[in-house]
Scaffold this motif. Structure first.
Motif, PDB file in Angstrom:
ATOM      1  N   ARG A  82       5.942  -4.694   1.342  1.00  0.00           N
ATOM      2  CA  ARG A  82       4.638  -5.277   0.963  1.00  0.00           C
ATOM      3  C   ARG A  82       4.005  -5.984   2.158  1.00  0.00           C
ATOM      4  O   ARG A  82       2.812  -5.855   2.415  1.00  0.00           O
ATOM      5  N   PHE A  83       4.837  -6.746   2.874  1.00  0.00           N
ATOM      6  CA  PHE A  83       4.358  -7.473   4.053  1.00  0.00           C
ATOM      7  C   PHE A  83       3.763  -6.497   5.066  1.00  0.00           C
ATOM      8  O   PHE A  83       2.694  -6.731   5.635  1.00  0.00           O
ATOM      9  N   GLU A  84       4.449  -5.379   5.240  1.00  0.00           N
ATOM     10  CA  GLU A  84       3.997  -4.363   6.192  1.00  0.00           C
ATOM     11  C   GLU A  84       2.625  -3.812   5.782  1.00  0.00           C
ATOM     12  O   GLU A  84       1.739  -3.652   6.626  1.00  0.00           O
ATOM     13  N   ALA A  85       2.468  -3.580   4.494  1.00  0.00           N
ATOM     14  CA  ALA A  85       1.208  -3.015   4.006  1.00  0.00           C
ATOM     15  C   ALA A  85       0.056  -4.001   4.172  1.00  0.00           C
ATOM     16  O   ALA A  85      -1.090  -3.593   4.392  1.00  0.00           O
ATOM     17  N   GLU A  86       0.371  -5.297   4.097  1.00  0.00           N
ATOM     18  CA  GLU A  86      -0.701  -6.305   4.106  1.00  0.00           C
ATOM     19  C   GLU A  86      -0.843  -7.028   5.438  1.00  0.00           C
ATOM     20  O   GLU A  86      -1.775  -7.802   5.631  1.00  0.00           O
ATOM     21  N   ASN A  87       0.116  -6.831   6.365  1.00  0.00           N
ATOM     22  CA  ASN A  87       0.145  -7.657   7.580  1.00  0.00           C
ATOM     23  C   ASN A  87       0.423  -6.870   8.848  1.00  0.00           C
ATOM     24  O   ASN A  87       1.385  -7.129   9.561  1.00  0.00           O
ATOM     25  N   GLY A  88      -0.380  -5.886   9.141  1.00  0.00           N
ATOM     26  CA  GLY A  88      -0.254  -5.280  10.477  1.00  0.00           C
ATOM     27  C   GLY A  88       0.571  -4.023  10.559  1.00  0.00           C
ATOM     28  O   GLY A  88       0.892  -3.573  11.659  1.00  0.00           O
ATOM     29  N   GLY A  89       0.935  -3.460   9.427  1.00  0.00           N
ATOM     30  CA  GLY A  89       1.535  -2.128   9.451  1.00  0.00           C
ATOM     31  C   GLY A  89       2.988  -2.085   9.871  1.00  0.00           C
ATOM     32  O   GLY A  89       3.704  -3.081   9.872  1.00  0.00           O
ATOM     33  N   ARG A  90       3.410  -0.889  10.256  1.00  0.00           N
ATOM     34  CA  ARG A  90       4.808  -0.614  10.514  1.00  0.00           C
ATOM     35  C   ARG A  90       5.390  -1.509  11.617  1.00  0.00           C
ATOM     36  O   ARG A  90       6.527  -1.954  11.529  1.00  0.00           O
ATOM     37  N   ALA A  91       4.599  -1.763  12.659  1.00  0.00           N
ATOM     38  CA  ALA A  91       5.130  -2.580  13.761  1.00  0.00           C
ATOM     39  C   ALA A  91       5.543  -3.961  13.242  1.00  0.00           C
ATOM     40  O   ALA A  91       6.607  -4.486  13.613  1.00  0.00           O
ATOM     41  N   ALA A  92       4.726  -4.521  12.383  1.00  0.00           N
ATOM     42  CA  ALA A  92       5.046  -5.851  11.833  1.00  0.00           C
ATOM     43  C   ALA A  92       6.286  -5.764  10.944  1.00  0.00           C
ATOM     44  O   ALA A  92       7.203  -6.590  11.039  1.00  0.00           O
TER      45      ALA A  92
END
Lengths: 113, 260
Positions: A82-92
């Motif tokens: 979820r964090f990835e989807a909402e906060n900067g994508g795969r790198a995050a």
């Protein structure tokens, strides 16, 4: 509020950064480290746990040594997605995964195909 | 490929070209190789289910993973579920007599229908079948022989391959596996995304440390001339890690969006 600066003294953060450098034979610049810590700080803010606390929460002490708590691991993996989807994508997302992996929490990400 | 090269090139491949299908005939060749392995009692200790990764619903795919089995399952397009059958020796009476009939087990070595009927079946096979632990041990060894031939056949066909752990309970549920069969490994098949040498041959214990001559503890001397010959034949290769291995792994991780 969790900030990059506030993570510097966390033991698990030190473990992660040292293990990452050793794994990849690199020496991360201050700028690279800071960028990673900012991502991790945002994740910690989202999950409500500091890094040391998060890693400890994922393990159960046993006489044979710490054992991973699989249900909690799944919860955290979903949280990272979820964090990835909402906060900067795969790198995050992978920054957070890398932190956990180098602290002994085996996980991965769905490969990009 | 030459036999020694196949042995020398086998690696556990963990990065596959996820978009490139495996030809059906190559899958068949892998299965054919397993079917011809050495096996006790000439019994089917191992069976297999071939699964197309993309034919499985995402939820089922996820449920088959273990903490140590992650991205490789998503990357490899073909999964062979190897199942062991601890009850396989139940056919021993007939399968051993068949081996006598076809000239594999011979009177010169003491074999006859009567020996199978009166000695081997009641005194060897029935006790094995009655002891679950022993039966599983026997089945695991026999399955290992077959699975290794499948691995080598895959390498010979130019495929990447690896045995990977699985959640056996979920596998049984999802694939309708009968209760007496135990899912033991998934063999992944696909075209390798990493160099086929995968960073070099894995480190092994020194030869003399694990092989003995005449008596346990007396090292079996390793002849360096033989070693050189095996190097020339491609069976012994440079040991891991190749100098560029970490760069390769990093590049693969980034290509597939995997964590570092």
């Amino acid at each position: 509020m969790t900030t990059a600066d506030s993570l510097a003294g966390q033991e698990t953060v030190g473990v992660w950064l040292r293990a990452y450098d050793a794994q990849w034979n690199v020496r991360q610049s201050d700028g690279e480290t800071r960028a990673k810590l900012e991502v991790l700080a945002r994740f910690c803010g989202a999950c409500g746990r500091q890094p040391d606390e998060l890693v400890a929460w994922l393990f159960r002490p046993t006489p044979e040594g710490p054992r991973i708590r699989l249900k909690r691991r799944r919860e955290v993996m979903a949280l990272i997605d979820r964090f990835e989807a909402e906060n900067g994508g795969r790198a995050a997302g992978n920054t957070v995964r890398s932190f956990l992996i180098h602290n002994g929490v085996a996980l991965s990400a769905p490969p990009l195909r | 490929m030459e036999f020694k090269q196949v042995i020398g090139l086998r690696r556990s491949i963990r990065y596959y070209q996820p978009y490139r299908p495996v030809e059906r005939e190559k899958v068949q060749i892998v299965l054919e190789a397993a079917r011809l392995s050495s096996r006790a009692v000439n019994a089917d200790f191992v069976q297999a289910i071939v699964v197309d990764r993309d034919a499985l619903p995402a939820e089922d795919r996820e449920s088959l993973k273990t903490p140590t089995t992650t991205a490789q399952l998503d990357l490899a397009p073909v999964w062979i579920f190897w199942l062991i059958d601890p009850t396989a020796p139940r056919i021993g009476q007939s399968s051993l007599k068949q081996l006598v009939d076809v000239g594999a087990l011979t009177p010169s070595h003491g074999w006859s229908h009567a020996y199978v009927e009166n000695v081997v079946w009641p005194q060897v096979l029935q006790p094995i079948l009655a002891d679950g632990g022993t039966a599983a041990l026997v089945a695991a060894v026999e399955a290992g022989l077959a699975i290794n031939q499948a691995l080598l056949a895959a390498v010979d066909e130019g495929l990447g391959t690896q045995l990977t752990a699985l959640n056996a309970a979920h596998a049984s549920r999802i694939l309708g596996i009968p209760e007496h069969l135990i899912p033991i490994w998934i063999q992944l098949l696909g075209y390798s995304a990493e160099h086929i040498e995968a960073g070099g041959q894995r480190p092994r214990s020194p030869f003399e440390q694990i092989y003995f001559d005449g008596r346990y503890g007396t090292p079996y001397e390793r002849d360096e001339e033989v070693v050189e010959r095996l190097r020339a034949d491609g069976m012994l290769m440079t040991e891991a890690p190749y100098p560029w291995r970490k760069e390769e792994l990093r590049a693969l991780s980034r290509m597939f969006g995997l964590p570092e």
